[in-house]
Every structure is written in structure tokens, then in C-alpha cells.
Design a protein around this motif. Structure first.
Motif, PDB file in Angstrom:
ATOM      1  N   GLY A  70       0.828  -1.196   0.000  1.00 37.51           N
ATOM      2  CA  GLY A  70       0.000   0.000   0.000  1.00 37.51           C
ATOM      3  C   GLY A  70       0.861   1.245   0.000  1.00 37.51           C
ATOM      4  O   GLY A  70       1.887   1.307  -0.688  1.00 37.51           O
ATOM      5  N   PHE A  71       0.476   2.220   0.816  1.00 41.75           N
ATOM      6  CA  PHE A  71       1.167   3.511   0.878  1.00 41.75           C
ATOM      7  C   PHE A  71       2.676   3.363   1.095  1.00 41.75           C
ATOM      8  O   PHE A  71       3.476   4.040   0.444  1.00 41.75           O
ATOM      9  N   ASP A  72       3.066   2.456   1.987  1.00 44.22           N
ATOM     10  CA  ASP A  72       4.501   2.297   2.289  1.00 44.22           C
ATOM     11  C   ASP A  72       5.287   1.793   1.085  1.00 44.22           C
ATOM     12  O   ASP A  72       6.420   2.218   0.852  1.00 44.22           O
ATOM     13  N   ALA A  73       4.678   0.881   0.321  1.00 43.39           N
ATOM     14  CA  ALA A  73       5.337   0.369  -0.883  1.00 43.39           C
ATOM     15  C   ALA A  73       5.456   1.479  -1.932  1.00 43.39           C
ATOM     16  O   ALA A  73       6.482   1.611  -2.603  1.00 43.39           O
ATOM     17  N   ILE A  74       4.404   2.299  -2.039  1.00 44.48           N
ATOM     18  CA  ILE A  74       4.394   3.407  -3.015  1.00 44.48           C
ATOM     19  C   ILE A  74       5.483   4.430  -2.653  1.00 44.48           C
ATOM     20  O   ILE A  74       6.202   4.927  -3.535  1.00 44.48           O
ATOM     21  N   VAL A  75       5.632   4.713  -1.348  1.00 44.19           N
ATOM     22  CA  VAL A  75       6.673   5.643  -0.879  1.00 44.19           C
ATOM     23  C   VAL A  75       8.066   5.083  -1.177  1.00 44.19           C
ATOM     24  O   VAL A  75       8.949   5.800  -1.676  1.00 44.19           O
ATOM     25  N   ASN A  76       8.263   3.792  -0.905  1.00 43.48           N
ATOM     26  CA  ASN A  76       9.550   3.144  -1.197  1.00 43.48           C
ATOM     27  C   ASN A  76       9.892   3.255  -2.675  1.00 43.48           C
ATOM     28  O   ASN A  76      11.029   3.555  -3.047  1.00 43.48           O
ATOM     29  N   GLU A  77       8.905   2.986  -3.503  1.00 46.84           N
ATOM     30  CA  GLU A  77       9.113   3.022  -4.948  1.00 46.84           C
ATOM     31  C   GLU A  77       9.488   4.437  -5.385  1.00 46.84           C
ATOM     32  O   GLU A  77      10.404   4.645  -6.190  1.00 46.84           O
ATOM     33  N   ARG A  78       8.811   5.441  -4.841  1.00 50.26           N
ATOM     34  CA  ARG A  78       9.117   6.852  -5.140  1.00 50.26           C
ATOM     35  C   ARG A  78      10.551   7.192  -4.684  1.00 50.26           C
ATOM     36  O   ARG A  78      11.330   7.773  -5.435  1.00 50.26           O
ATOM     37  N   ALA A  79      10.896   6.807  -3.440  1.00 49.70           N
ATOM     38  CA  ALA A  79      12.231   7.119  -2.901  1.00 49.70           C
ATOM     39  C   ALA A  79      13.329   6.480  -3.748  1.00 49.70           C
ATOM     40  O   ALA A  79      14.374   7.097  -3.997  1.00 49.70           O
ATOM     41  N   ASN A  80      13.089   5.258  -4.217  1.00 48.69           N
ATOM     42  CA  ASN A  80      14.094   4.562  -5.026  1.00 48.69           C
ATOM     43  C   ASN A  80      14.288   5.194  -6.401  1.00 48.69           C
ATOM     44  O   ASN A  80      15.331   5.021  -7.018  1.00 48.69           O
ATOM     45  N   ARG A  81      13.273   5.918  -6.870  1.00 46.22           N
ATOM     46  CA  ARG A  81      13.380   6.575  -8.180  1.00 46.22           C
ATOM     47  C   ARG A  81      14.045   7.943  -8.080  1.00 46.22           C
ATOM     48  O   ARG A  81      14.507   8.490  -9.078  1.00 46.22           O
ATOM     49  N   MET A  82      14.077   8.508  -6.852  1.00 42.74           N
ATOM     50  CA  MET A  82      14.622   9.852  -6.672  1.00 42.74           C
ATOM     51  C   MET A  82      16.149   9.835  -6.614  1.00 42.74           C
ATOM     52  O   MET A  82      16.722   8.971  -5.981  1.00 42.74           O
ATOM     53  N   ARG A  83      16.766  10.790  -7.304  1.00 38.20           N
ATOM     54  CA  ARG A  83      18.233  10.874  -7.289  1.00 38.20           C
ATOM     55  C   ARG A  83      18.702  11.827  -6.186  1.00 38.20           C
ATOM     56  O   ARG A  83      19.873  11.858  -5.836  1.00 38.20           O
ATOM     57  N   TRP A  84      17.772  12.642  -5.676  1.00 34.34           N
ATOM     58  CA  TRP A  84      18.116  13.683  -4.710  1.00 34.34           C
ATOM     59  C   TRP A  84      16.972  13.801  -3.728  1.00 34.34           C
ATOM     60  O   TRP A  84      15.819  13.607  -4.092  1.00 34.34           O
ATOM     61  N   PRO A  85      17.152  14.133  -2.449  1.00 37.28           N
ATOM     62  CA  PRO A  85      18.461  14.182  -1.777  1.00 37.28           C
ATOM     63  C   PRO A  85      18.981  12.779  -1.453  1.00 37.28           C
ATOM     64  O   PRO A  85      18.241  11.808  -1.568  1.00 37.28           O
ATOM     65  N   ARG A  86      20.214  12.692  -1.010  1.00 35.26           N
ATOM     66  CA  ARG A  86      20.782  11.410  -0.604  1.00 35.26           C
ATOM     67  C   ARG A  86      20.352  11.076   0.818  1.00 35.26           C
ATOM     68  O   ARG A  86      19.985  11.959   1.582  1.00 35.26           O
ATOM     69  N   GLY A  87      20.436   9.788   1.179  1.00 34.41           N
ATOM     70  CA  GLY A  87      20.230   9.399   2.578  1.00 34.41           C
ATOM     71  C   GLY A  87      18.768   9.414   3.016  1.00 34.41           C
ATOM     72  O   GLY A  87      17.860   9.443   2.193  1.00 34.41           O
TER      73      GLY A  87
END
Length: 308
Positions: A157-174
Motif C-alpha cells: 500500500g502507501f509504504d510500498a508506493i513511498v519506497n518506490e518513489r524514494a528509489n526513483r529519486m536521485r536527490w536528496p541522498r540518505g
């Protein structure tokens, strides 16, 4: 909870050790020599596996099991454990997780000490005494025949969607990247239509949170499926319904205590087999990117023997 009878058998062969030096942002990096020294007390030759990527780590574990390893030990977090489980699931090769990552949910929920050195002492004693304890795993399969095992929780659900978004982002780090991904996805929050089949019984529902747990926790101690027991042969399914942004943010901190399940918008189920479908969602298992929906998830009793 884990009062399962111990089995007295560890196959012969060296102990393969998978260590992720970047786990937990590298905070246990200097600990490996001491961990290996203590593991030596198990009385077995040790074989350190080398891998540069998660895929190489998984391949190294499969190769070690195929080459006759007597046991597999993973030093890292849930991601490292997840890779190792793919190789030992359904085999007689016992497994020991050493919690050294950001999230150590599988190790904690199956009774290992939170301190890496204490966990290694437990594993070494089990090796010495030839003692293992079986726990269940979940096996997920896709329509194309692909499959993955997981030990803790599948987020869909929401947590998987957030993970997927974070993994696609190049910035910021960490970790700030994850915080930013939460903000972006909160702004776009909407319930999605899910089809759930629990042991063949179909439910159609609108939800923002869907988790299928073999164990109780994910994300470093969030008790999303608080009643899940990895020895009962069942999966716990927790569904958060038509939450709006404000309600979700109010309820989310309660997940650490597991009290979110008392909220009127949350439903809990239990089943041996869970079929889950929704449009455009990639699932995350043990915090690792897994299969796209639809998937079928089965509880597999006593699928792995733990060194404890």
C-alpha cells in the motif's frame, strides 16, 4: 510465542557468512572481525562470502548452499536477511541472522538479541549444540511463475508506493530522500481498489495501507501486523481503509505500538493463502523491492531452521 521444539541437527560443512558492510549506514562495519571470532566458537570452519551488490549477495548465498554449506549466517539488516532467505528457504541448511542493519525486524521477531555480539553468541551456541528451531516463511508468486520468499512483512500500500518513489529519486541522498518521498505521496494520497482472496474467499475494498505479515514488524520496529506469529502456519493481513491525509498521519505513529489495529478504518484478517491484486503497485518484502501485483502469498510452515 516461539515455544517450538528444538531440532538437534546441523548438517556438516562450513558456515557461510554473508556480511553487508553498508548495513545500518555502516555503523557496525568495524565489528566484523569480532563477530567472526565469536562465531568461531561454534566449532565450524567459516567461509566469508563476497558480494558487491544485493543480487551478487543472493547469488553467493545460493552458491554456498549448493556447495554444501552446513549453515548460513547473515550479518546485516532485513535486506541482507531477505537475500539469504532466498537460498535457505525450504532446505535443511539452518540460518542465523545477526542484526546489524537499520531495520532488524525478522531477527527481533524470531527471538534474537538486538545486540549483534549477543546474537552471534546465540548462533555459535546453537551450532555447537546442533540446535535449530523451525519458523514459517511466506512465499509469494507472480502469474508469470516468478517467486520470492520473505520472513517479515510484505507492504503493498502507501509504504510500498513511498519506497518506490524514494528509489526513483536521485536527490536528496540518505534518509531525507525517504522523508521527501512521504511528503510527495501524501499530497497524492488516495484509496486504491484492491481485490483480496483469503483462502479463496474474495473481498473487494478501497484501502491506502495493505500489509501481509509472517512476523509482526517492518520498517525498523513498526508493528504493522501486531498479532502475527511466525510459528502458527498463517499470514496476518492488515488493511487500512479510506484514510485521508490527516487521519493517516495521526494513526501512523500508533503502528510502533501496534494499536493502529483498533482504529475503525483498520481491518485484520488471517489466512493460509492470500491473493492480492491492485493496479500499478510494486510490493516491498522485508523492505526490498519485490513483485508487482497481482501476487499470491502462501504461509509455508517451518520453511527455515533458525540457529537459536
Amino acid at each position: 510465542m516461539l515455544a517450538v521444539t528444538a531440532h538437534h541437527h546441523v548438517p556438516p560443512g562450513p558456515v557461510a557468512v554473508l556480511a553487508n558492510p553498508t548495513a545500518g549506514r555502516g555503523r557496525h562495519r568495524g565489528l566484523l572481525p569480532r563477530l567472526l571470532e565469536r562465531l568461531d566458537a561454534g566449532g565450524r570452519p567459516l567461509r566469508l562470502l563476497t558480494a558487491g551488490t544485493p543480487a551478487e549477495a543472493e547469488a553467493a548465498c545460493h552458491a554456498a548452499v549448493a556447495d554444501g554449506a552446513g549453515a548460513l549466517v547473515a550479518v546485516g539488516g532485513d535486506g541482507t536477511v531477505h537475500r539469504a532467505l532466498q537460498a535457505v528457504a525450504g532446505t535443511a541448511v539452518p540460518f542465523g541472522p545477526v542484526p546489524a542493519g537499520t531495520g532488524n525486524d525478522f531477527a527481533a521477531d524470531t527471538g534474537f538479541p538486538a545486540d549483534p555480539l549477543a546474537a552471534v553468541d546465540v548462533i555459535a551456541a546453537a551450532l555447537r549444540d546442533g540446535r535449530t528451531r523451525p519458523v514459517d516463511l511466506a512465499r509469494m508468486s507472480a502469474p508469470d511463475g516468478g517467486h520470492r520468499w520473505y520472513g517479515a512483512v510484505l507492504a503493498a500500500g502507501f509504504d510500498a508506493i513511498v519506497n518506490e518513489r524514494a528509489n526513483r529519486m536521485r536527490w536528496p541522498r540518505g534518509p531525507r530522500r525517504y522523508d521527501l518521498a512521504i511528503l510527495v505521496e501524501l499530497a497524492r494520497l488516495r484509496p486504491r481498489r484492491y481485490t483480496l482472496r483469503l483462502d479463496g474467499e474474495e473481498l473487494n475494498l478501497d484501502a491506502v495501507l495493505v500489509a501481509v505479515g509472517n512476523c509482526a514488524s517492518y520498517g525498523g520496529g513498526m508493528r504493522i501486523c501486531p498479532d502475527a506469529d511466525p510459528t502458527d502456519g498463517l499470514l496476518d493481513v492488515v488493511v487500512g481503509g479510506r484514510f485521508d491525509r490527516r487521519t493517516l498521519m495521526r494513526v501512523k505513529p500508533r503502528i510502533y505500538q501496534g494499536t493502529h489495529v483498533d482504529h475503525p478504518l483498520v481491518r485484520s484478517y488471517r489466512a493460509r493463502t492470500v491473493e492480492l491484486a491492485a493496479e500499478g503497485i510494486t510490493t516491498y518484502a522485508d523492505g526490498e523491492r519485490a513483485l508487482d501485483l497481482p501476487v499470491r502469498i502462501s504461509a509455508v510452515p517451518q520453511a527455515v531452521r533458525l540457529l537459536r
